[in-house]
Design an enzyme around this catalytic site. Sequence first.
Site: not given
Ligand code: KIV
Length: 289
Positions: A86, A115, A183
Site C-alpha cells: 500500500d 495500491k 471501500e
Molecule cells: O490499508 C488497508 O488495510 C486497506 C484496506 C482497507 C483495503 O487499504
Amino acid sequence: MSKDKVTPYHFIKLKKEGKKIVMVTAYEYVQAKLADEAGVDGILVGDSLGMVVMGYKSTIPVTFQDVAHHLKAVVSASPRALVVADMPFLTYEVSREEAVRNAGKYIKLGADAVKVEGGVEIVDRVEAMVKAGIPVMGHVGLNPQRYLVLGMRVRGKTAEDGVRVYEDSKALEEAGVFSIVIEFTTSEVAAEVTKALKVPTICIGAGPYCDGQILVFHDLVGLNTSPPPFVKKYAEGYEVFKNALKSYADEVRTGSFPEERHYFRMHPDELSKLLDILSKKRSSSRSTP
Ligand code: KIV
C-alpha cells in the site's frame, strides 16, 4: 488449487471464471505465513498498519519506510499469494516521478504490485507506474488517506455520489489498474461498478456483489477491540492472547513455570567441579586485601 505464484493476470482470470478472490492484510512474517497457508489469493501490506500495529488514529502518519519495513517481513514468508504494498499518504500524490520511484522501491523489496487511493485525480500517476512496468491496484469509495477533506462516510448513498465512484473506477481501469478495492460503499454502487469493469473489484464494507473481499487481519481474527461496523470476526484473538498472558503471569508468580522440561541440568560430576571451583574463588577473594 495450483501451487503457482499468484499474479495480477491470475486475478483477472479469476473474475472471468466467476471465482471469488480472497484478500487479507498482513504486516509481518507469521501473519503472511498464516494467510498463505489458509490459501488466500492476495496479501495487502496495508497502511492500516498505522492503526492496528502502531495505534495511530488514522493512516495519515504512516511513512514510506513503515510500509517498507513491514513489506520486508511479509516477503520473508515467500507467499504464493500476490503481495500488494500500500502506498502511504504523500508517496504518490506530488508527481508522476515520485510515484514511479516510490512504487519501484516497493517492487525491488519484493512486492508484486502496489495500491493507491483515489480516482480520476490520480490517473496520470497510475498510467506512469503501469508504463514503468509496475502492476497497480486502485482503491475507490472511502479513501481513508483523504478523510480530512472527504470525511469517513459511506460512499454511494446518492445517485450523484454513486456516479462519482463509478467514474473513478472506470478512469482507473482505463489507466491500467489490474483490480480495484471498493471501500465502505453502498452495495448497489459496488455491484454496478463490478458489472461495468473487466478488472476485478475487491470489496471491504461494500457488499457481496464484488469479485472478491478483503479484511484487515486484526479485525478478522479479533485482535482489534474497536473494529469498523462491516467487519466479521472469525476468532476471539484478543481474549485468546490475553488469557495466555494471564496464565503465564500466574504461573511465574506461583512458581509453576518453568517446569523441569523447560530447563537444562548439568551432569552431577560437572556440578561438583563447578562448586569446588567457585568455593576456591570465594576463599581466594576473601584472603586478598
Ligand atoms: O490499508 C488497508 O488495510 C486497506 C484496506 C482497507 C483495503 O487499504
